[in-house]
Design an enzyme around this catalytic site. Structure first.
Site, PDB file in Angstrom:
ATOM      1  N   GLY A 107       0.779  -1.237   0.000  1.00 16.04           N
ATOM      2  CA  GLY A 107       0.000   0.000   0.000  1.00 16.04           C
ATOM      3  C   GLY A 107       0.807   1.282   0.000  1.00 16.04           C
ATOM      4  N   ASN A 129      -4.759   2.773 -13.263  1.00 18.11           N
ATOM      5  CA  ASN A 129      -3.857   1.712 -12.785  1.00 18.11           C
ATOM      6  C   ASN A 129      -2.420   2.231 -12.806  1.00 18.11           C
ATOM      7  OD1 ASN A 129      -3.026  -0.974 -12.052  1.00 18.11           O
ATOM      8  ND2 ASN A 129      -2.397  -1.314 -14.171  1.00 18.11           N
ATOM      9  N   HIS A 153       1.493   0.760 -13.075  1.00 16.50           N
ATOM     10  CA  HIS A 153       2.202  -0.460 -13.480  1.00 16.50           C
ATOM     11  C   HIS A 153       3.708  -0.191 -13.485  1.00 16.50           C
ATOM     12  CE1 HIS A 153       2.742  -4.311 -15.420  1.00 16.50           C
ATOM     13  NE2 HIS A 153       3.603  -3.731 -16.234  1.00 16.50           N
ATOM     14  N   SER A 177       4.261   3.438 -15.265  1.00 21.40           N
ATOM     15  CA  SER A 177       3.223   4.075 -16.074  1.00 21.40           C
ATOM     16  C   SER A 177       1.933   4.157 -15.270  1.00 21.40           C
ATOM     17  CB  SER A 177       2.916   3.243 -17.327  1.00 21.40           C
ATOM     18  OG  SER A 177       4.095   2.962 -18.054  1.00 21.40           O
ATOM     19  N   ASP A 202      -3.272  -4.014 -18.501  1.00 22.24           N
ATOM     20  CA  ASP A 202      -2.194  -3.022 -18.621  1.00 22.24           C
ATOM     21  C   ASP A 202      -2.197  -2.288 -19.961  1.00 22.24           C
ATOM     22  OD1 ASP A 202      -1.343  -3.589 -16.023  1.00 22.24           O
ATOM     23  OD2 ASP A 202      -0.055  -5.216 -16.707  1.00 22.24           O
TER      24      ASP A 202
HETATM   25  C1  GRF Z   1       3.558  -1.197  -7.536  1.00 22.40           C
HETATM   26  O1  GRF Z   1       4.891  -1.364  -7.913  1.00 22.40           O
HETATM   27  C2  GRF Z   1       2.643  -1.146  -8.717  1.00 22.40           C
HETATM   28  O2  GRF Z   1       3.254  -0.641  -9.860  1.00 22.40           O
HETATM   29  C3  GRF Z   1       2.305  -2.592  -8.934  1.00 22.40           C
HETATM   30  O3  GRF Z   1       2.193  -3.125  -7.644  1.00 22.40           O
HETATM   31  C4  GRF Z   1       3.048  -2.408  -6.761  1.00 22.40           C
HETATM   32  C5  GRF Z   1       2.233  -2.005  -5.563  1.00 22.40           C
HETATM   33  O4  GRF Z   1       3.022  -1.449  -4.549  1.00 22.40           O
HETATM   34  N1  GRF Z   1       1.100  -2.713  -9.733  1.00 22.40           N
HETATM   35  P1  GRF Z   1       2.373  -0.852  -3.218  1.00 22.40           P
HETATM   36  O5  GRF Z   1       1.496  -1.931  -2.623  1.00 22.40           O
HETATM   37  O6  GRF Z   1       1.595   0.365  -3.592  1.00 22.40           O
HETATM   38  O7  GRF Z   1       3.525  -0.531  -2.339  1.00 22.40           O
END
Ligand code: GRF
Length: 209
Positions: free
Chosen positions: A32, A127, A129, A156, A165
């Site tokens: 998170g 989203n 990514h 992104s 994605d």
């Molecule tokens: C992030 O690196 C995001 O790009 C990917 O999942 C990870 C989530 O990290 N989809 P966090 O839980 O917000 O620390």
């Protein structure tokens, strides 16, 4: 300067003023940190928004404690309780709507979403990514970049469409891959940039609506 990122568009939150506050719902499966970065931008008065609810789908997800620390309601929805992705997404839609959410932020949501969810928030789902899309879609975007031997990767933020994605890109940050990088070291540097761009990207997406 080997560690600096290129951000595009390089817009800062100070330059974006949203006339109406956004009502955000965050979907997260893990630690998170991206939810925290959005909550901090809101708390500091940089992003005109409220996080109405955080939904998490893994019982141990650290994001629930982080939401609690900000006083944000969190709801556990276990995908294993539903027979199809669509049935699960119906529950997400109902929960998000019951909290008055109008923008959905997938911040580390490790589930494929269906049109049931996407169509409930048309062009209002975002989203983040960990790659420079359209390269390295799907899970393990960081590992994929390392394995491919590319010299630059990044992150992104994009609007969500049914194909995983994909969807219009709102903001990206480029991160160089350094000699000796591991998945962890690279992901850490990518996450610094995720935290940098996510709040601005949310504001930018809302402004362009
Ligand atoms: C992030 O690196 C995001 O790009 C990917 O999942 C990870 C989530 O990290 N989809 P966090 O839980 O917000 O620390």
């Amino acid at each position: 300067m080997t560690d600096s990122a290129i951000i595009s568009p390089n817009v800062s939150l100070d330059e974006i003023s949203l006339p109406e506050p956004l009502s955000l719902g965050v979907l997260a499966s893990g630690k998170g940190s991206n939810m925290v970065t959005v909550a901090n931008a809101i708390a500091q008065g940089q992003l005109n928004a409220t996080i109405k609810v955080v939904i998490y789908n893994k019982a141990q997800a650290l994001v629930q404690h982080k939401a609690q620390a900000f006083g944000i309601p969190s709801v556990f929805c276990n995908h294993r309780d539903y027979s199809s992705r669509e049935a699960f997404d119906h529950v997400l839609v109902d929960t998000l709507k019951s909290y008055g959410v109008n923008w959905v932020i997938m911040a580390g949501w490790m589930r494929v979403v269906t049109p049931v969810l996407i169509n409930a928030f048309p062009n209002q789902m975002i989203n983040i990514h960990p790659s420079l899309l359209p390269s390295f879609k799907g899970v393990n975007g960081v590992e994929q970049a390392l394995a491919a031997g590319v010299k630059i990767t990044g992150c992104s933020v994009h609007l969500v469409q049914p194909e995983v994605d994909s969807g219009p890109i709102i903001m990206q940050a480029a991160v160089p891959i350094l000699e000796g990088d591991t998945t962890d070291t690279l992901h850490q540097r990518i996450q610094q940039q995720e935290h940098h761009i996510l709040p601005s990207a949310i504001a930018l997406a809302a402004l362009r609506q």
